[in-house]
Design a protein around this motif. Structure first.
Motif, PDB file in Angstrom:
ATOM      1  N   GLY A 156       0.777  -1.233   0.000  1.00 13.46           N
ATOM      2  CA  GLY A 156       0.000   0.000   0.000  1.00 13.46           C
ATOM      3  C   GLY A 156       0.804   1.276   0.000  1.00 13.46           C
ATOM      4  N   ALA A 157       0.114   2.348  -0.360  1.00 13.14           N
ATOM      5  CA  ALA A 157       0.680   3.692  -0.222  1.00 13.14           C
ATOM      6  C   ALA A 157      -0.447   4.649   0.159  1.00 13.14           C
ATOM      7  N   LEU A 158      -0.145   5.506   1.136  1.00 11.23           N
ATOM      8  CA  LEU A 158      -1.131   6.486   1.618  1.00 11.23           C
ATOM      9  C   LEU A 158      -0.847   7.847   1.017  1.00 11.23           C
ATOM     10  N   LEU A 159      -1.919   8.543   0.684  1.00  9.44           N
ATOM     11  CA  LEU A 159      -1.808   9.955   0.325  1.00  9.44           C
ATOM     12  C   LEU A 159      -2.739  10.749   1.233  1.00  9.44           C
ATOM     13  N   ASP A 160      -2.152  11.735   1.907  1.00 11.09           N
ATOM     14  CA  ASP A 160      -2.897  12.648   2.777  1.00 11.09           C
ATOM     15  C   ASP A 160      -3.331  13.828   1.910  1.00 11.09           C
ATOM     16  N   VAL A 161      -4.648  13.962   1.707  1.00 12.42           N
ATOM     17  CA  VAL A 161      -5.142  15.088   0.906  1.00 12.42           C
ATOM     18  C   VAL A 161      -5.765  16.149   1.814  1.00 12.42           C
ATOM     19  N   CYS A 162      -5.508  16.013   3.120  1.00 16.79           N
ATOM     20  CA  CYS A 162      -6.139  16.924   4.090  1.00 16.79           C
ATOM     21  C   CYS A 162      -5.229  18.094   4.428  1.00 16.79           C
ATOM     22  N   ARG A 163      -3.990  17.795   4.733  1.00 20.36           N
ATOM     23  CA  ARG A 163      -3.052  18.882   5.078  1.00 20.36           C
ATOM     24  C   ARG A 163      -2.854  19.747   3.840  1.00 20.36           C
ATOM     25  N   HIS A 164      -2.732  19.083   2.699  1.00 17.21           N
ATOM     26  CA  HIS A 164      -2.810  19.784   1.417  1.00 17.21           C
ATOM     27  C   HIS A 164      -3.677  18.959   0.481  1.00 17.21           C
ATOM     28  N   ILE A 165      -4.446  19.663  -0.323  1.00 11.57           N
ATOM     29  CA  ILE A 165      -5.354  18.953  -1.240  1.00 11.57           C
ATOM     30  C   ILE A 165      -4.709  18.901  -2.632  1.00 11.57           C
ATOM     31  N   PHE A 166      -5.044  17.860  -3.362  1.00  9.91           N
ATOM     32  CA  PHE A 166      -4.530  17.705  -4.733  1.00  9.91           C
ATOM     33  C   PHE A 166      -5.713  17.521  -5.671  1.00  9.91           C
ATOM     34  N   SER A 167      -5.484  17.789  -6.926  1.00  7.49           N
ATOM     35  CA  SER A 167      -6.580  17.701  -7.897  1.00  7.49           C
ATOM     36  C   SER A 167      -6.903  16.234  -8.206  1.00  7.49           C
ATOM     37  N   VAL A 168      -8.040  16.022  -8.824  1.00  5.76           N
ATOM     38  CA  VAL A 168      -8.416  14.676  -9.258  1.00  5.76           C
ATOM     39  C   VAL A 168      -7.334  14.115 -10.182  1.00  5.76           C
ATOM     40  N   GLU A 169      -6.838  14.964 -11.082  1.00  3.55           N
ATOM     41  CA  GLU A 169      -5.784  14.522 -12.013  1.00  3.55           C
ATOM     42  C   GLU A 169      -4.527  14.113 -11.255  1.00  3.55           C
ATOM     43  N   ASP A 170      -4.184  14.878 -10.222  1.00  8.91           N
ATOM     44  CA  ASP A 170      -3.009  14.529  -9.401  1.00  8.91           C
ATOM     45  C   ASP A 170      -3.209  13.183  -8.704  1.00  8.91           C
ATOM     46  N   VAL A 171      -4.385  12.989  -8.158  1.00  6.76           N
ATOM     47  CA  VAL A 171      -4.642  11.730  -7.448  1.00  6.76           C
ATOM     48  C   VAL A 171      -4.563  10.561  -8.437  1.00  6.76           C
ATOM     49  N   LYS A 172      -5.060  10.772  -9.639  1.00 12.84           N
ATOM     50  CA  LYS A 172      -4.963   9.717 -10.658  1.00 12.84           C
ATOM     51  C   LYS A 172      -3.503   9.435 -10.995  1.00 12.84           C
ATOM     52  N   ARG A 173      -2.733  10.467 -11.047  1.00 14.76           N
ATOM     53  CA  ARG A 173      -1.318  10.290 -11.354  1.00 14.76           C
ATOM     54  C   ARG A 173      -0.615   9.523 -10.225  1.00 14.76           C
ATOM     55  N   TYR A 174      -1.018   9.819  -9.002  1.00 11.62           N
ATOM     56  CA  TYR A 174      -0.491   9.059  -7.850  1.00 11.62           C
ATOM     57  C   TYR A 174      -0.827   7.577  -8.054  1.00 11.62           C
ATOM     58  N   ILE A 175      -2.057   7.321  -8.465  1.00 11.04           N
ATOM     59  CA  ILE A 175      -2.503   5.940  -8.713  1.00 11.04           C
ATOM     60  C   ILE A 175      -1.689   5.316  -9.859  1.00 11.04           C
ATOM     61  N   ASP A 176      -1.418   6.090 -10.914  1.00  7.91           N
ATOM     62  CA  ASP A 176      -0.572   5.593 -12.021  1.00  7.91           C
ATOM     63  C   ASP A 176       0.787   5.139 -11.490  1.00  7.91           C
ATOM     64  N   ILE A 177       1.343   5.953 -10.619  1.00  6.08           N
ATOM     65  CA  ILE A 177       2.675   5.635 -10.085  1.00  6.08           C
ATOM     66  C   ILE A 177       2.603   4.357  -9.242  1.00  6.08           C
ATOM     67  N   LEU A 178       1.552   4.223  -8.456  1.00  7.24           N
ATOM     68  CA  LEU A 178       1.395   2.993  -7.661  1.00  7.24           C
ATOM     69  C   LEU A 178       1.291   1.784  -8.587  1.00  7.24           C
ATOM     70  N   ALA A 179       0.468   1.918  -9.637  1.00 11.25           N
ATOM     71  CA  ALA A 179       0.257   0.786 -10.556  1.00 11.25           C
ATOM     72  C   ALA A 179       1.578   0.352 -11.186  1.00 11.25           C
ATOM     73  N   LEU A 180       2.363   1.335 -11.587  1.00  9.04           N
ATOM     74  CA  LEU A 180       3.650   1.040 -12.225  1.00  9.04           C
ATOM     75  C   LEU A 180       4.579   0.257 -11.277  1.00  9.04           C
ATOM     76  N   HIS A 181       4.370   0.427  -9.986  1.00  6.52           N
ATOM     77  CA  HIS A 181       5.194  -0.257  -8.987  1.00  6.52           C
ATOM     78  C   HIS A 181       4.509  -1.486  -8.398  1.00  6.52           C
ATOM     79  N   LYS A 182       3.383  -1.893  -8.999  1.00  7.45           N
ATOM     80  CA  LYS A 182       2.632  -3.089  -8.570  1.00  7.45           C
ATOM     81  C   LYS A 182       2.150  -2.985  -7.126  1.00  7.45           C
ATOM     82  N   VAL A 183       1.876  -1.753  -6.721  1.00  5.32           N
ATOM     83  CA  VAL A 183       1.248  -1.506  -5.421  1.00  5.32           C
ATOM     84  C   VAL A 183      -0.255  -1.712  -5.620  1.00  5.32           C
ATOM     85  N   ASN A 184      -0.896  -2.401  -4.678  1.00  2.00           N
ATOM     86  CA  ASN A 184      -2.307  -2.744  -4.935  1.00  2.00           C
ATOM     87  C   ASN A 184      -3.319  -2.111  -3.977  1.00  2.00           C
ATOM     88  N   LYS A 185      -2.845  -1.268  -3.043  1.00  2.00           N
ATOM     89  CA  LYS A 185      -3.783  -0.579  -2.149  1.00  2.00           C
ATOM     90  C   LYS A 185      -3.448   0.909  -2.109  1.00  2.00           C
TER      91      LYS A 185
END
Ligand code: ACM
Ligand code: ZN
Length: 500
Positions: A156-185
């Motif tokens: 897994g990898a956690l992203l805190d969007v509370c202390r700072h918020i990110f756009s939907v596109e940014d969150v998707k990009r975070y997910i892209d990076i996780l996928a590329l590393h075979k992270v599944n949560k």
């Protein structure tokens, strides 16, 4: 995705200069890797042959991601000659996340236990393609035979969007990076003292009040009174949440939402002061740290509020797990609060076994919410403080203050996820030379330290070790105000997480 891939290509080319071996460019390094004679020429005309609709989905994402290498998007077909194609197949005799990837001069074959496994094979192929030499008309992939499967089921990898918020596109990009590393949560941290970030239809004021702070402290000096004077915040609408959950699901990533309780709740208290022990007024926090004000566990209204929130959360997130926080909940306000003390009396809670009655009260809150979620078919994860005062049946412990929480959970036959801050908090500095790094929360966590972490505690018996289900990296964002900086902190340390 394009920028990500260009970045990856650059990174991979760098590593190729030292070793032409693909084993070093596939993240994580596969379990078995052998080179074979010949090479496959990948061209813009190469077809991805996917035998089912689900495989075609995985293939389409791959083809789009590969565009940066091939220059145009490969076509995905349900039937085509196997020769000269990238062939995707399911073999149910393989484990659910296990895949084989064979490259010969005739074809590329990826065989997985499930579509998810094939998707991981495709991520490896993407990395291979990005690291391969361009030849006339395409890219030359050297012959290899690879088999791989993950060591841990939870990555897994956690992203805190509370202390700072990110756009939907940014969150998707975070997910892209996780996928590329075979992270599944993807652990999505959605509620905090400094901002509430998920739209709840039943409580629309959360989007107007709880989602905004008046200003933000500048710098890291805890005694400082210098603020930026700028209102800050935002919310993810339920439509946006659904969009992100679907985007992640298409990449075989479960999104685990975290709704914090009973601490880290000032944004909710500012919106509904009657949920706190003193009744407020409260202000969405403008500085970092742990707030002494928490939800009033003696007030039945908090249970109604939490149940309503969790009901909407369960409808939005198909994940089997919901994270209900439980960390850093100071008990001073409960000690002074007549309602909390009356609740303690009514429940017959006492100081015992080194824990105070207030710790048992927190355990009561967590158990009650676990039971509520259980009726909705969900299981809970909580930070390791949920051990204090007793674990709820079936609760999974996320061990962050060290490994002890995970070890204790496993001994109690509860699942545990290892995320000790000294190894896996990616908000810590990446270098010992902190002066030349952007401002971070502190701590020092260079890449090699992440690589060196062994998540499986050796003192556990083989039977107990089965309860250590995986690892997670956490990206808290007190000092991370842009997504560019978030990527800087995530990479390349996420590669090390992927390896361990
Ligand atoms: C945490 O870092 N408070 C889980
Ligand atoms: Zn109270």
């Amino acid at each position: 995705m394009k920028r990500l891939l260009l970045f990856t290509v650059a990174l991979l080319c760098m590593s190729v200069a030292f070793a032409t071996d693909y084993a070093n460019v596939i993240v994580p390094r596969p379990l078995n890797y052998t080179t074979v004679e010949g090479s496959f020429i990948l061209t813009p005309k190469t077809v991805v042959r996917a035998e089912s609709q689900a495989l075609a989905h995985a293939a389409t994402i791959f083809a789009e991601d590969l565009t940066v290498v091939t220059g145009s998007t490969l076509s995905v077909k349900r039937s085509a000659p196997r020769n000269g194609a990238i062939n995707l197949t399911i073999d149910s005799s393989l484990q659910a996340e296990e895949y084989k990837l064979n490259i010969t001069s005739a074809a590329v074959n990826i065989i997985g236990g499930t579509e998810r496994a094939v998707f991981y094979g495709l991520q490896s192929l993407l990395q291979i393609a990005a690291a391969s030499d361009a030849v006339k008309g395409g890219v030359s992939l050297s012959g290899v035979k690879i088999t791989d499967k993950p060591h841990f089921e939870y990555r897994g990898a956690l992203l805190d969007v509370c202390r700072h918020i990110f756009s939907v596109e940014d969150v998707k990009r975070y997910i892209d990076i996780l996928a590329l590393h075979k992270v599944n949560k993807f652990h999505w941290h959605l509620t905090e003292d400094q901002g509430w970030r998920i739209e709840i239809k039943r409580y629309p004021e959360l989007s107007e009040v709880g989602a905004y702070r008046n200003q933000t402290l500048i710098g890291r000096n805890r005694r400082s009174k210098v603020y930026d004077g700028t209102r800050y915040g935002g919310i993810f609408t339920q439509d946006q949440v659904r969009e992100i959950v679907a985007y992640a699901a298409a990449r075989y990533i479960d999104v685990i939402p975290e709704i914090e309780m009973p601490g880290h709740a000032i944004a909710a208290l500012t919106t509904y002061p009657e949920l706190g022990c003193t009744g407020g007024p409260y202000e969405v926090w403008t500085r970092w740290g742990v707030s002494p004000d928490v939800l009033c566990a003696g007030n039945e209204k908090i249970y109604e509020f939490l149940e309503d929130v969790l009901t909407e959360v369960c409808d939005l997130f198909p994940s089997e797990y919901i994270h209900i926080g439980g960390d850093e909940c100071p008990k001073a306000s409960w000690e002074k609060c007549p309602k909390c003390q009356a609740k303690i009396k009514k429940l017959g809670l006492k100081d015992k076994d080194g824990e105070t009655a207030e710790h048992y009260l927190q355990s009561y809150v967590m158990k009650r919410m676990t039971e509520f979620l259980g009726k909705k078919g969900k299981k809970v994860i909580g930070w390791d403080e949920i051990l204090e005062g007793g674990l709820a049946p079936n609760a999974t412990v996320m061990s962050w203050r060290g490994e002890e929480g995970g070890i204790e959970a496993a001994r109690q036959k509860h699942k545990a996820i290892m995320t000790p801050h000294t190894y896996l908090y990616f908000d810590y500095y990446q270098s010992y030379d902190t002066k030349n790094e952007p401002l971070a929360i502190g701590g020092r966590l260079p890449l090699e330290r992440v690589y060196g972490y062994e998540p499986m505690p050796k003192m556990l018996s083989p039977e107990e070790q089965k309860y250590i289900v995986g690892v997670q990296a956490n990206l808290w964002t007190e000092y991370i105000s842009t997504f560019r900086y978030a990527e800087y902190m995530l990479l390349p340390r996420l590669a090390a997480l992927s390896e361990i």
